[in-house]
Motif scaffolding. Structure first.
Motif, PDB file in Angstrom:
ATOM      1  N   LEU A  37       0.819  -1.209   0.000  1.00 38.61           N
ATOM      2  CA  LEU A  37       0.000   0.000   0.000  1.00 38.61           C
ATOM      3  C   LEU A  37       0.854   1.260   0.000  1.00 38.61           C
ATOM      4  O   LEU A  37       0.558   2.211  -0.713  1.00 38.61           O
ATOM      5  N   LEU A  38       1.937   1.234   0.777  1.00 38.59           N
ATOM      6  CA  LEU A  38       2.844   2.393   0.807  1.00 38.59           C
ATOM      7  C   LEU A  38       3.529   2.572  -0.535  1.00 38.59           C
ATOM      8  O   LEU A  38       3.712   3.709  -1.004  1.00 38.59           O
ATOM      9  N   ASN A  39       3.876   1.488  -1.170  1.00 40.05           N
ATOM     10  CA  ASN A  39       4.535   1.540  -2.454  1.00 40.05           C
ATOM     11  C   ASN A  39       3.597   2.125  -3.519  1.00 40.05           C
ATOM     12  O   ASN A  39       4.015   2.902  -4.359  1.00 40.05           O
ATOM     13  N   LYS A  40       2.314   1.758  -3.458  1.00 39.62           N
ATOM     14  CA  LYS A  40       1.329   2.241  -4.422  1.00 39.62           C
ATOM     15  C   LYS A  40       1.039   3.714  -4.227  1.00 39.62           C
ATOM     16  O   LYS A  40       0.833   4.449  -5.202  1.00 39.62           O
ATOM     17  N   THR A  41       0.990   4.126  -2.980  1.00 38.45           N
ATOM     18  CA  THR A  41       0.706   5.548  -2.723  1.00 38.45           C
ATOM     19  C   THR A  41       1.873   6.440  -3.104  1.00 38.45           C
ATOM     20  O   THR A  41       1.688   7.604  -3.416  1.00 38.45           O
ATOM     21  N   MET A  42       3.075   5.921  -3.097  1.00 37.58           N
ATOM     22  CA  MET A  42       4.253   6.714  -3.454  1.00 37.58           C
ATOM     23  C   MET A  42       4.365   6.894  -4.952  1.00 37.58           C
ATOM     24  O   MET A  42       4.996   7.834  -5.411  1.00 37.58           O
TER      25      MET A  42
END
Length: 184
Positions: free
Chosen positions: A178-183
Motif C-alpha cells: 500500500l505504501l509503495n502504491k501511494t508513493m
C-alpha cells in the motif's frame, strides 16, 4: 656390562648392555654394523612421549578458580608456573623447550606439559560451608539469567514458529504494498 649374543639366519647379533643404552651389533659376512637403541626407565615424577615430558601438579579448587602460582619439577630443576584463572581438572599447560633434547630437528628440545589435578576439600567448617552455599545461590541465579540471555535465537525461533507469525508477516507485506502504491 652384560654381553648377549644370538645367531639368526647366518647373522650373529650381539648386544652390550649398560645403564643408559643398548648397543646392538649385527655381523654379516662383510662387517659389523652397530644400531643404538635408547632405554629409558620409568620415572615416578615425569612421563615421556618422545622428546616431550609430562608432570602433574596438584592444586586446590580455589587456586583453580582464582589462579595463582605453583612450583613444579622440571628436568633442569624447579620452575614456578602461573595457574590460569578457571583452569579445569586435567588441563595441560605447555612449557616450551623444557623437555628432552631432540636429535635431527630444528628445535633443540621438546616441551614440558603440566597437567593440573584439582584437589577438593573433603571437610569444610561452618564458615566455609556458608560461603559455598552463597556461591552456589549466585551460580544458580547467574545460570538462569545467562540461559535466558544466551538463547536469544531460541526466542526468535519460537516467535517464527508461532501461529501469529504468518498473519503478522502478511499484514506487513500488505502495508508495504500500500505504501509503495501511494508513493507512485
Amino acid at each position: 656390562m652384560i654381553v648377549s649374543s644370538l645367531l639368526v639366519f647366518g647373522c650373529a647379533i650381539c648386544w652390550t648392555f649398560n645403564v643408559e643404552c643398548v648397543t646392538r651389533y649385527r655381523w654379516t659376512l662383510k662387517s659389523w654394523s652397530p644400531d643404538r637403541v635408547q632405554l629409558v626407565a620409568e620415572d615416578p615424577i615425569f612421563a615421556r612421549d618422545g622428546a616431550d615430558v609430562y608432570v602433574e601438579s596438584n592444586i586446590t579448587f580455589t587456586q583453580a578458580i582464582m589462579g595463582g602460582k605453583v612450583v613444579v619439577p622440571a628436568l633442569s630443576g624447579k620452575v614456578e608456573v602461573k595457574i590460569p584463572k578457571g583452569v579445569q581438572h586435567g588441563q595441560l599447560m605447555k612449557l616450551r623447550g623444557k623437555g628432552l633434547p631432540r636429535h635431527g630437528f630444528l628445535v633443540d628440545h621438546g616441551d614440558q606439559y603440566v597437567r593440573f589435578r584439582i584437589n577438593f576439600p573433603t571437610l569444610v567448617n561452618e564458615r566455609q560451608r556458608a560461603i559455598l552455599e552463597e556461591f552456589a545461590k549466585e551460580e544458580i541465579n547467574h545460570e538462569n539469567s545467562a540461559s535466558s540471555e544466551g538463547h536469544w535465537w531460541q526466542h526468535i525461533l519460537d516467535r517464527v514458529m508461532g501461529p501469529k507469525f504468518i498473519v503478522e508477516c502478511s499484514l506487513f507485506v500488505l502495508i508495504l504494498l500500500l505504501l509503495n502504491k501511494t508513493m507512485l
